[in-house]
Design a protein around this motif. Sequence first.
Motif, PDB file in Angstrom:
ATOM      1  N   VAL A  38       0.838  -1.202   0.000  1.00  0.00           N
ATOM      2  CA  VAL A  38       0.000   0.000   0.000  1.00  0.00           C
ATOM      3  C   VAL A  38       0.872   1.251   0.000  1.00  0.00           C
ATOM      4  CG1 VAL A  38      -1.711   1.305   1.313  1.00  0.00           C
ATOM      5  CG2 VAL A  38      -1.904  -1.188   1.140  1.00  0.00           C
ATOM      6  N   GLU A  39       1.931   1.225   0.806  1.00  0.00           N
ATOM      7  CA  GLU A  39       2.827   2.378   0.867  1.00  0.00           C
ATOM      8  C   GLU A  39       3.549   2.572  -0.459  1.00  0.00           C
ATOM      9  OE1 GLU A  39       2.625   4.380   3.607  1.00  0.00           O
ATOM     10  OE2 GLU A  39       1.009   2.916   3.798  1.00  0.00           O
ATOM     11  N   PHE A  42       1.180   4.274  -2.799  1.00  0.00           N
ATOM     12  CA  PHE A  42       1.101   5.706  -2.515  1.00  0.00           C
ATOM     13  C   PHE A  42       2.269   6.439  -3.165  1.00  0.00           C
ATOM     14  CE2 PHE A  42      -1.734   5.148   1.333  1.00  0.00           C
ATOM     15  CZ  PHE A  42      -2.753   5.944   0.834  1.00  0.00           C
ATOM     16  N   SER A  43       3.462   5.894  -3.006  1.00  0.00           N
ATOM     17  CA  SER A  43       4.657   6.528  -3.553  1.00  0.00           C
ATOM     18  C   SER A  43       4.586   6.598  -5.076  1.00  0.00           C
ATOM     19  CB  SER A  43       5.906   5.757  -3.118  1.00  0.00           C
ATOM     20  OG  SER A  43       6.018   5.725  -1.712  1.00  0.00           O
ATOM     21  N   ALA A  45       1.912   6.717  -6.884  1.00  0.00           N
ATOM     22  CA  ALA A  45       0.899   7.704  -7.255  1.00  0.00           C
ATOM     23  C   ALA A  45       1.453   9.123  -7.153  1.00  0.00           C
ATOM     24  CB  ALA A  45      -0.327   7.551  -6.355  1.00  0.00           C
ATOM     25  N   LEU A  46       2.241   9.388  -6.106  1.00  0.00           N
ATOM     26  CA  LEU A  46       2.848  10.711  -5.967  1.00  0.00           C
ATOM     27  C   LEU A  46       3.827  10.995  -7.098  1.00  0.00           C
ATOM     28  CD1 LEU A  46       3.495  11.183  -2.138  1.00  0.00           C
ATOM     29  CD2 LEU A  46       1.894  12.424  -3.588  1.00  0.00           C
ATOM     30  N   ARG A 128       1.223   5.912  10.291  1.00  0.00           N
ATOM     31  CA  ARG A 128       0.117   6.306   9.414  1.00  0.00           C
ATOM     32  C   ARG A 128      -0.179   7.802   9.520  1.00  0.00           C
ATOM     33  NH1 ARG A 128      -3.288   2.113   7.421  1.00  0.00           N
ATOM     34  NH2 ARG A 128      -2.772   0.044   8.232  1.00  0.00           N
ATOM     35  N   ARG A 131       2.801   9.928   8.163  1.00  0.00           N
ATOM     36  CA  ARG A 131       2.875   9.786   6.712  1.00  0.00           C
ATOM     37  C   ARG A 131       1.743  10.537   6.025  1.00  0.00           C
ATOM     38  NH1 ARG A 131      -1.284   6.974   5.106  1.00  0.00           N
ATOM     39  NH2 ARG A 131      -0.641   4.803   5.357  1.00  0.00           N
ATOM     40  N   THR A 132       0.558  10.497   6.603  1.00  0.00           N
ATOM     41  CA  THR A 132      -0.578  11.211   6.019  1.00  0.00           C
ATOM     42  C   THR A 132      -0.315  12.703   5.959  1.00  0.00           C
ATOM     43  OG1 THR A 132      -2.124   9.516   6.788  1.00  0.00           O
ATOM     44  CG2 THR A 132      -3.043  11.681   6.255  1.00  0.00           C
ATOM     45  N   TYR A 135       2.249  13.295   3.106  1.00  0.00           N
ATOM     46  CA  TYR A 135       1.687  13.123   1.774  1.00  0.00           C
ATOM     47  C   TYR A 135       0.679  14.221   1.449  1.00  0.00           C
ATOM     48  CZ  TYR A 135       3.796   8.505   1.167  1.00  0.00           C
ATOM     49  OH  TYR A 135       4.678   7.465   1.002  1.00  0.00           O
ATOM     50  N   GLN A 253      -4.388  16.128   8.242  1.00  0.00           N
ATOM     51  CA  GLN A 253      -4.247  14.830   8.909  1.00  0.00           C
ATOM     52  C   GLN A 253      -5.083  14.783  10.184  1.00  0.00           C
ATOM     53  OE1 GLN A 253      -2.111  14.593  11.983  1.00  0.00           O
ATOM     54  NE2 GLN A 253      -3.081  12.584  12.237  1.00  0.00           N
TER      55      GLN A 253
END
Length: 264
Positions: A38-39, A42-43, A45-46, A128, A131-132, A135, A253
Amino acid sequence: MRSAVTDAALPLAPPPGPRRRALLPARLRPTGRPRLWVELAFSAALYFAYSRTRNLVPEHRTAALHRAADIWRAERWLHLDPELAVNHAANKVTWLIVGMNYYYATLHFVVTLGVLVWLYVRRPEHYRAARTALYAATVLALAGFTFFALAPPRFLAGQGFVDTVVAHHTWGSWDSGQVASVSNQYAAMPSVHIVWSAWSGLTLAALARRTWVRVLGICYPVVTFTVILATANHFVADAVAGALTLAVGFLLQRLLTGRPAYGP
């Protein structure tokens, strides 16, 4: 049987405080370590989002240069313009400015990734939320690059700024084909170097157990701020915008999860 006097002397439990409402339902805001895939998603997608902003560079060049000149003019009018003095002073010491060039090009990624990995492995209960915040701030920064392209001070050679990477032939020059093909050179506002370094520093200062690590966390964004001015990659205004962007990231967040990023 207790007496009435004894019962009256017992302290009453305080009423429960009001709970902060979270925008996300409880099932979408767990506190444990997330799955690694999942992480990584996310990376990816960024990075895709950043690539989209890079593709818009040719359309933004003229506006970005005009905005840079306007910001420099405004900072000088406000007497908040140390960039040129810091750039020239650092450029006179070759070993210092070359070290700053490499600092700017490498630690930006290495430290942020290192803190993320450290959180994931050693502080999973905080990962979490922290990180939120990071991001969310990064996505806001990407929006800034898209709608407010801004050239760095090093592009204003007519104002006396020195492009220290070009002047000292540092490896990884922004004018080289490889770097130019993967970087958005008009992404100065807000400064992601400040967003990421401030996030890394705050995370270490709040969660590290060793005092010297916490001190390094506090010093890291301060040194980064000096480096981005010395290398003429950012204005003071970019750094201020970066700090505000990170603050909004932490606010988002908190609204999403209903708890502070570094809380118990």
